[in-house]
Design a protein around this motif. Structure first.
Motif, mmCIF file in Angstrom:
data_model
loop_
_atom_site.group_PDB
_atom_site.id
_atom_site.type_symbol
_atom_site.label_atom_id
_atom_site.label_comp_id
_atom_site.label_asym_id
_atom_site.label_seq_id
_atom_site.Cartn_x
_atom_site.Cartn_y
_atom_site.Cartn_z
ATOM 1 N N VAL A 144 0.860 -1.182 0.000
ATOM 2 C CA VAL A 144 0.000 0.000 0.000
ATOM 3 C C VAL A 144 0.899 1.236 0.000
ATOM 4 O O VAL A 144 0.656 2.193 -0.718
ATOM 5 C CB VAL A 144 -0.967 -0.011 1.197
ATOM 6 N N THR A 145 1.951 1.199 0.817
ATOM 7 C CA THR A 145 3.048 2.168 0.802
ATOM 8 C C THR A 145 4.316 1.336 1.013
ATOM 9 O O THR A 145 4.213 0.130 1.283
ATOM 10 C CB THR A 145 2.926 3.216 1.938
ATOM 11 N N PRO A 146 5.492 1.962 0.931
ATOM 12 C CA PRO A 146 6.704 1.180 1.222
ATOM 13 C C PRO A 146 6.708 0.595 2.636
ATOM 14 O O PRO A 146 7.381 -0.393 2.892
ATOM 15 C CB PRO A 146 7.834 2.194 1.045
ATOM 16 N N ASN A 147 5.935 1.192 3.546
ATOM 17 C CA ASN A 147 5.915 0.726 4.935
ATOM 18 C C ASN A 147 4.537 0.308 5.413
ATOM 19 O O ASN A 147 4.257 0.352 6.606
ATOM 20 C CB ASN A 147 6.475 1.809 5.851
ATOM 21 N N ALA A 148 3.660 -0.091 4.495
ATOM 22 C CA ALA A 148 2.319 -0.566 4.880
ATOM 23 C C ALA A 148 1.869 -1.604 3.854
ATOM 24 O O ALA A 148 2.175 -1.489 2.666
ATOM 25 C CB ALA A 148 1.325 0.593 4.931
ATOM 26 N N ARG A 149 1.134 -2.605 4.324
ATOM 27 C CA ARG A 149 0.712 -3.686 3.427
ATOM 28 C C ARG A 149 -0.606 -4.292 3.873
ATOM 29 O O ARG A 149 -1.043 -4.136 5.010
ATOM 30 C CB ARG A 149 1.768 -4.780 3.377
ATOM 31 N N LEU A 150 -1.219 -5.017 2.956
ATOM 32 C CA LEU A 150 -2.332 -5.916 3.232
ATOM 33 C C LEU A 150 -1.780 -7.317 3.036
ATOM 34 O O LEU A 150 -1.051 -7.563 2.077
ATOM 35 C CB LEU A 150 -3.478 -5.673 2.255
ATOM 36 N N THR A 151 -2.118 -8.238 3.935
ATOM 37 C CA THR A 151 -1.764 -9.641 3.720
ATOM 38 C C THR A 151 -3.027 -10.484 3.776
ATOM 39 O O THR A 151 -3.878 -10.303 4.640
ATOM 40 C CB THR A 151 -0.750 -10.176 4.759
ATOM 41 N N ALA A 152 -3.134 -11.379 2.823
ATOM 42 C CA ALA A 152 -4.229 -12.356 2.774
ATOM 43 C C ALA A 152 -3.582 -13.734 2.835
ATOM 44 O O ALA A 152 -2.748 -14.066 1.996
ATOM 45 C CB ALA A 152 -5.029 -12.190 1.487
ATOM 46 N N SER A 153 -3.945 -14.514 3.828
ATOM 47 C CA SER A 153 -3.324 -15.825 4.030
ATOM 48 C C SER A 153 -4.371 -16.923 4.084
ATOM 49 O O SER A 153 -5.478 -16.713 4.577
ATOM 50 C CB SER A 153 -2.522 -15.834 5.338
ATOM 51 N N THR A 154 -3.982 -18.086 3.602
ATOM 52 C CA THR A 154 -4.852 -19.264 3.607
ATOM 53 C C THR A 154 -4.072 -20.462 4.118
ATOM 54 O O THR A 154 -2.911 -20.654 3.749
ATOM 55 C CB THR A 154 -5.361 -19.569 2.183
ATOM 56 N N GLY A 155 -4.717 -21.271 4.941
ATOM 57 C CA GLY A 155 -4.190 -22.553 5.383
ATOM 58 C C GLY A 155 -5.272 -23.602 5.183
ATOM 59 O O GLY A 155 -6.369 -23.458 5.714
ATOM 60 N N LEU A 156 -4.962 -24.594 4.383
ATOM 61 C CA LEU A 156 -5.959 -25.626 4.054
ATOM 62 C C LEU A 156 -5.753 -26.877 4.898
ATOM 63 O O LEU A 156 -4.623 -27.220 5.252
ATOM 64 C CB LEU A 156 -5.852 -25.998 2.574
ATOM 65 N N ASN A 157 -6.842 -27.586 5.194
ATOM 66 C CA ASN A 157 -6.740 -28.885 5.862
ATOM 67 C C ASN A 157 -6.232 -29.938 4.890
ATOM 68 O O ASN A 157 -5.480 -30.827 5.263
ATOM 69 C CB ASN A 157 -8.094 -29.322 6.422
ATOM 70 N N LYS A 158 -6.690 -29.847 3.642
ATOM 71 C CA LYS A 158 -6.257 -30.753 2.570
ATOM 72 C C LYS A 158 -6.063 -29.898 1.331
ATOM 73 O O LYS A 158 -6.772 -28.921 1.128
ATOM 74 C CB LYS A 158 -7.325 -31.799 2.251
ATOM 75 N N GLY A 159 -5.129 -30.297 0.500
ATOM 76 C CA GLY A 159 -4.918 -29.556 -0.735
ATOM 77 C C GLY A 159 -3.455 -29.231 -0.955
ATOM 78 O O GLY A 159 -2.570 -29.840 -0.348
ATOM 79 N N THR A 160 -3.209 -28.241 -1.799
ATOM 80 C CA THR A 160 -1.848 -27.876 -2.186
ATOM 81 C C THR A 160 -1.593 -26.399 -1.912
ATOM 82 O O THR A 160 -2.529 -25.622 -1.692
ATOM 83 C CB THR A 160 -1.631 -28.134 -3.690
ATOM 84 N N ASN A 161 -0.326 -26.045 -1.971
ATOM 85 C CA ASN A 161 0.030 -24.634 -1.851
ATOM 86 C C ASN A 161 -0.629 -23.824 -2.961
ATOM 87 O O ASN A 161 -1.077 -22.703 -2.736
ATOM 88 C CB ASN A 161 1.544 -24.438 -1.921
ATOM 89 N N GLU A 162 -0.718 -24.389 -4.150
ATOM 90 C CA GLU A 162 -1.322 -23.684 -5.286
ATOM 91 C C GLU A 162 -2.798 -23.396 -5.038
ATOM 92 O O GLU A 162 -3.288 -22.318 -5.358
ATOM 93 C CB GLU A 162 -1.140 -24.486 -6.586
ATOM 94 N N GLU A 163 -3.506 -24.352 -4.439
ATOM 95 C CA GLU A 163 -4.916 -24.121 -4.105
ATOM 96 C C GLU A 163 -5.052 -23.050 -3.021
ATOM 97 O O GLU A 163 -5.942 -22.196 -3.081
ATOM 98 C CB GLU A 163 -5.579 -25.432 -3.649
ATOM 99 N N ALA A 164 -4.147 -23.076 -2.042
ATOM 100 C CA ALA A 164 -4.153 -22.061 -0.994
ATOM 101 C C ALA A 164 -3.851 -20.685 -1.597
ATOM 102 O O ALA A 164 -4.489 -19.688 -1.242
ATOM 103 C CB ALA A 164 -3.145 -22.412 0.101
ATOM 104 N N CYS A 165 -2.898 -20.623 -2.529
ATOM 105 C CA CYS A 165 -2.551 -19.344 -3.171
ATOM 106 C C CYS A 165 -3.718 -18.805 -3.994
ATOM 107 O O CYS A 165 -3.940 -17.592 -4.039
ATOM 108 C CB CYS A 165 -1.314 -19.494 -4.047
ATOM 109 N N ALA A 166 -4.460 -19.697 -4.634
ATOM 110 C CA ALA A 166 -5.604 -19.243 -5.434
ATOM 111 C C ALA A 166 -6.622 -18.528 -4.543
ATOM 112 O O ALA A 166 -7.152 -17.471 -4.928
ATOM 113 C CB ALA A 166 -6.251 -20.425 -6.159
#
Length: 183
Positions: A144-166
């Motif tokens: 958002v700025t050099p010193n501010a951000r938004l983070t969106a995180s996912t952790g799946l019970n089953k699946g792949t990193n690619e599915e979590a990233c989607a």
């Protein structure tokens, strides 16, 4: 002898106290002048903390539209990454979270067990971190700025990193237009 010593001690202390008090005065010699005032009334007070670029924006307001449509439980406030965070769970599926971090940009984000992959979300610089919390996990962070951000995180019970990233990417893309435009 002890009585004479006590009397001498009491007299000595009384004398020291009387001399000390008589030398103190509540009045100061000279002319009273007002303290200087700051002439620039538009300047913000310097509290040492950076201004919160997100102001009244709430993480749960950004996360809820995406998670409700996908059958997640109602989002709840969290404070792991900043004071402005939100998370939601879906039974048997996993969890998602969204944080507005006003004091650290994407450069300060640790990749954990993953690797930062530069990307864009809308017109903004971003990083994707597949596997940041191990298998079946991913974080997408938007600058958002050099010193501010938004983070969106996912952790799946089953699946792949690619599915979590989607899913993390979907949450980030939905939230991005609502983020402040800072030049």
């Amino acid at each position: 002898m002890i009585t004479k010593s006590r009397t001498l001690l009491v007299v000595s202390l009384s004398t020291i106290l009387a001399v000390g008090l008589s030398s103190c005065s509540t009045e100061k010699p000279g002319n009273a002048t007002p303290a200087p005032t700051q002439s620039n009334s538009t300047s913000a007070p310097n509290s040492g903390a950076p201004a919160d670029v997100f102001k009244e924006l709430k993480a749960c307001d950004l996360l809820e539209p995406t998670t409700t449509a996908k059958g997640f439980a109602s989002p709840v406030e969290e404070t792991y990454e900043s004071d402005n965070g939100c998370g939601a769970r879906k039974q048997g599926f996993g969890f998602v979270s969204l944080y507005l971090v006003p004091e650290a940009g994407i450069d300060q984000l640790s990749p954990g067990q993953g690797t930062k992959i530069p990307t864009k979300v809308g017109e903004r610089e971003a990083v994707e971190i597949p596997g940041d919390a191990g298998k079946q996990a991913c974080t997408v962070a938007i600058a958002v700025t050099p010193n501010a951000r938004l983070t969106a995180s996912t952790g799946l019970n089953k699946g792949t990193n690619e599915e979590a990233c989607a899913l993390s990417r979907e949450i980030a893309v939905a939230a991005e237009p609502k983020l402040p435009k800072v030049s």
